[in-house]
Design an enzyme around this catalytic site. Sequence first.
Site, PDB file in Angstrom:
ATOM      1  CE  LYS A  19      -3.868  -2.438   2.043  1.00  0.00           C
ATOM      2  NZ  LYS A  19      -4.694  -2.769   3.217  1.00  0.00           N
ATOM      3  CD  GLN A  25      -3.555  -4.454   6.359  1.00  0.00           C
ATOM      4  OE1 GLN A  25      -3.427  -3.503   5.584  1.00  0.00           O
ATOM      5  NE2 GLN A  25      -4.220  -5.552   6.011  1.00  0.00           N
ATOM      6  CG  ASP A  58      -9.554  -0.034   4.323  1.00  0.00           C
ATOM      7  OD1 ASP A  58      -9.213  -0.267   3.150  1.00  0.00           O
ATOM      8  OD2 ASP A  58      -8.868  -0.360   5.313  1.00  0.00           O
TER       9      ASP A  58
END
Length: 284
Positions: A53, A97, A120
């Site tokens: 990422k 995460q 997200d």
Amino acid sequence: TAKILDGKALAARMREEIRLEADQLASKHGRKPGLAVIIVGNDPASHVYVKNKKIGCEKAGIHSFSHELSADTSQQHLLGLITELNNDPKVDGILVQLPVPDHINSEVILEAIDPGKDVDGFHPYNVGRLASRKPALRSCTPYGCMKLLEETGIDLHGKECVIVGASNIVGRPMALELLLVGATVTVTHRFSKNLRSHIERAEIIIAAAGKQGLIQGEWIKPGAIVVDVGIHRREDGSLTGDVEFEEASKNAGWITPVPGGVGPMTITMLLANTVQAFKTHVGD
Ligand code: NAD
């Protein structure tokens, strides 16, 4: 045989466009879009995802802020960091995460993120926006699957779609995305009966059960579009999905490979969401 729905190529094209836009925005507003990435603990797979990422950000002209916390970080400390990032004007997107260690409640963490920075798309606000047909920030994997479906040029109105898997991060938001474009949606999950009969009538299949080879090639209706979200590592180290690729390719009209299908699209949509959040913040 099926045409390949090439996620790697589409992701490369989209990342080029994202980079151009990010560069233009940076020169106009005097700062790059910024993504804060938080990882708690030492899970090796999570560290690989986070690294990818961050590399994706650098290449797309997005600044990444890295927060690597030890496995014994308290929930309160993590919440404090999220509050700080929510208030930081240089941070447009915040990503925690998953999974987080067991002593941290991931729901509490995800709900603490400012919905306007929730790149997200997991915050109940953003899920609710998608559910009520006013999408804001959308979850990356289903959003990436929609971009892949668009690539086929096929009109999705009224199409018989079968989603295999009903998780918060893939199956459920995928159902909402497909409803939004007017498809007919069936969601199957671990309690569903006779998966085969659902697959056999599907014109579009989204496979996201996390079960290697669950969907047999001979079940696929001729001409169907197959999007395989599953990722599994074989003993020889190679990757494969939830669908029997070789057999399915004989029947399908379109199919995503694993790797090189959905995977590269997920990070791409994270980058797109970060640029979108930046534009909202600067009022562009
Ligand atoms: P999950 O374990 O949270 O959810 C799996 C879902 O599949 C559940 O709803 C479960 O009920 C359902 N399921 C299990 N067995 C089934 C069966 N026999 N028939 C029908 N449904 C069944 O998994 P997840 O996080 O949604 O991920 C699913 C897969 O997608 C995993 O392989 C994961 O690695 C992969 N994944 C890939 C990406 C990507 O970027 N390509 C992103 C997220 C997840």
